[in-house]
Structure formats: structure tokens, C-alpha cells
Design a protein around this motif. Structure first.
Motif, PDB file in Angstrom:
ATOM      1  N   ASN A 198      -5.002  -3.234   5.549  1.00 31.74           N
ATOM      2  CA  ASN A 198      -4.956  -2.635   6.885  1.00 31.74           C
ATOM      3  C   ASN A 198      -6.290  -1.936   7.157  1.00 31.74           C
ATOM      4  O   ASN A 198      -6.617  -0.946   6.513  1.00 31.74           O
ATOM      5  CB  ASN A 198      -3.795  -1.638   6.927  1.00 31.74           C
ATOM      6  N   CYS A 211      -6.564  -1.474   0.665  1.00 31.67           N
ATOM      7  CA  CYS A 211      -5.500  -1.901   1.569  1.00 31.67           C
ATOM      8  C   CYS A 211      -6.018  -2.928   2.578  1.00 31.67           C
ATOM      9  O   CYS A 211      -7.140  -2.839   3.048  1.00 31.67           O
ATOM     10  CB  CYS A 211      -4.958  -0.663   2.282  1.00 31.67           C
ATOM     11  N   SER A 213       0.020   4.186   0.824  1.00 33.69           N
ATOM     12  CA  SER A 213      -0.324   5.091   1.927  1.00 33.69           C
ATOM     13  C   SER A 213       0.334   4.681   3.232  1.00 33.69           C
ATOM     14  O   SER A 213       0.950   5.492   3.917  1.00 33.69           O
ATOM     15  CB  SER A 213      -1.846   5.137   2.138  1.00 33.69           C
ATOM     16  N   CYS A 214       0.207   3.406   3.598  1.00 29.96           N
ATOM     17  CA  CYS A 214       0.688   2.982   4.923  1.00 29.96           C
ATOM     18  C   CYS A 214       1.792   1.942   4.861  1.00 29.96           C
ATOM     19  O   CYS A 214       2.359   1.584   5.892  1.00 29.96           O
ATOM     20  CB  CYS A 214      -0.475   2.455   5.763  1.00 29.96           C
ATOM     21  N   CYS A 257      -6.515   1.838   7.436  1.00 30.23           N
ATOM     22  CA  CYS A 257      -6.008   2.642   6.321  1.00 30.23           C
ATOM     23  C   CYS A 257      -7.053   2.738   5.226  1.00 30.23           C
ATOM     24  O   CYS A 257      -7.753   1.775   4.939  1.00 30.23           O
ATOM     25  CB  CYS A 257      -4.737   1.978   5.776  1.00 30.23           C
ATOM     26  N   CYS A 282       0.853  -1.188   0.000  1.00 26.95           N
ATOM     27  CA  CYS A 282       0.000   0.000   0.000  1.00 26.95           C
ATOM     28  C   CYS A 282       0.892   1.243   0.000  1.00 26.95           C
ATOM     29  O   CYS A 282       1.807   1.348   0.822  1.00 26.95           O
ATOM     30  CB  CYS A 282      -0.889  -0.019   1.237  1.00 26.95           C
TER      31      CYS A 282
HETATM   32 ZN   LIG Z   1      -2.676   1.085   3.592  1.00 27.85          ZN
END
Ligand SMILES: [Zn+2]
Length: 142
Positions: free
Chosen positions: A43, A41, A28-29, A46, A26
Motif C-alpha cells: 500500500n 507494505c 499496520s494497515c 502505508c 501488513c
Molecule cells: Zn500497510
């Protein structure tokens, strides 16, 4: 004698001398998923939607393991007429620290495994159909 070889599952791993599992990361995270996540994602905290392909660690350590004394149900295809017990290992990847389940390399059994022991990824024939070997990743004690 097999004339060619293909992955038994498309897109899960590379082949060659130093095979790798193919997952997703991912943007983003940084959460890594195997098999690769699609759409969103893995997560739950997230909201990332952008996932990029990621080649994962070739090594890890045994997190848990077991012996498959009974033949798994389909889509498992038995390589021999008689079920031969094989070992399964759940391996924590060296860098990503996610746990990936897989068979243990040909010729090894639970006697060769212990929790925390190092293993590396190998690709071996799973079964053969019409001269084509179908390959699967496995964990080899090292
Ligand atoms: Zn993520």
C-alpha cells in the motif's frame, strides 16, 4: 506414474484437500498481497514494514478471464508436446478482494466461465520431471 509431488513454485500455496494461497498481511494497515510482499507494505500510503504470512480465501468470483491460445514463453513448461489452449481467470478473492490470476482447472474452458461466477482454489499437476509431479494452483468453477 509420479512417485511424489512438490509445488512448482515454493511458498505460493499449500497443498492437500483444501489448498490455500499464501500471501502476506501488513500489521499496520491490513493490506494483503499475493504473492507475499517482502520488506515493505504494498500500500503506497502505508509505511508499514511488518508483514506476516496470511492464508487467503479458497473461494472468489471471476473478475475477468481469457483463453491462452498460444504457448506462453519460458519459464512456462508445456505439459504436452503440442500446445493445448487453456483458460486463465482473474479472480477476486472472497474476503481480501484482491485479484489473483491463475489457470482454470483441468477440463474446464472459457465456456465454463462468466464474470461474477464463483470459483474455488484447487491444486493440480502442472508437469512431471523424473517421476516428480510439480503442482500449481488453479481456479475451478463451482
Ligand atoms: Zn500497510
Amino acid at each position: 506414474m509420479a512417485t511424489s509431488a512438490v509445488p512448482a513454485v515454493e511458498g505460493w500455496f499449500t497443498t492437500g484437500d483444501e489448498p490455500r494461497l499464501l500471501g502476506s498481511r501488513c500489521t499496520s494497515c491490513g493490506t494483503v498481497s499475493f504473492p507475499a510482499a517482502s520488506g515493505f507494505c504494498g500500500n503506497p500510503a502505508c509505511r508499514g514494514r511488518e508483514l506476516v504470512p496470511a492464508e487467503l480465501s479458497r473461494t472468489g468470483k471471476v473478475w475477468s478471464y481469457t483463453d491462452a491460445q498460444y504457448q506462453p514463453p519460458p519459464p512456462y513448461i508445456p505439459p504436452t508436446d503440442e500446445h493445448e489452449p487453456f483458460a486463465l481467470a482473474a479472480v477476486e478473492l472472497a474476503d481480501e478482494q484482491i485479484v489473483v490470476l491463475g489457470q482454470v482447472a483441468h477440463g474446464y474452458s472459457v465456456d465454463d466461465l462468466s464474470v461474477g461466477a464463483p470459483v474455488e482454489l484447487v491444486v493440480e499437476p502442472l508437469y512431471e520431471v523424473d517421476g516428480v509431479e510439480h503442482l500449481i494452483y488453479r481456479w475451478k468453477p463451482c
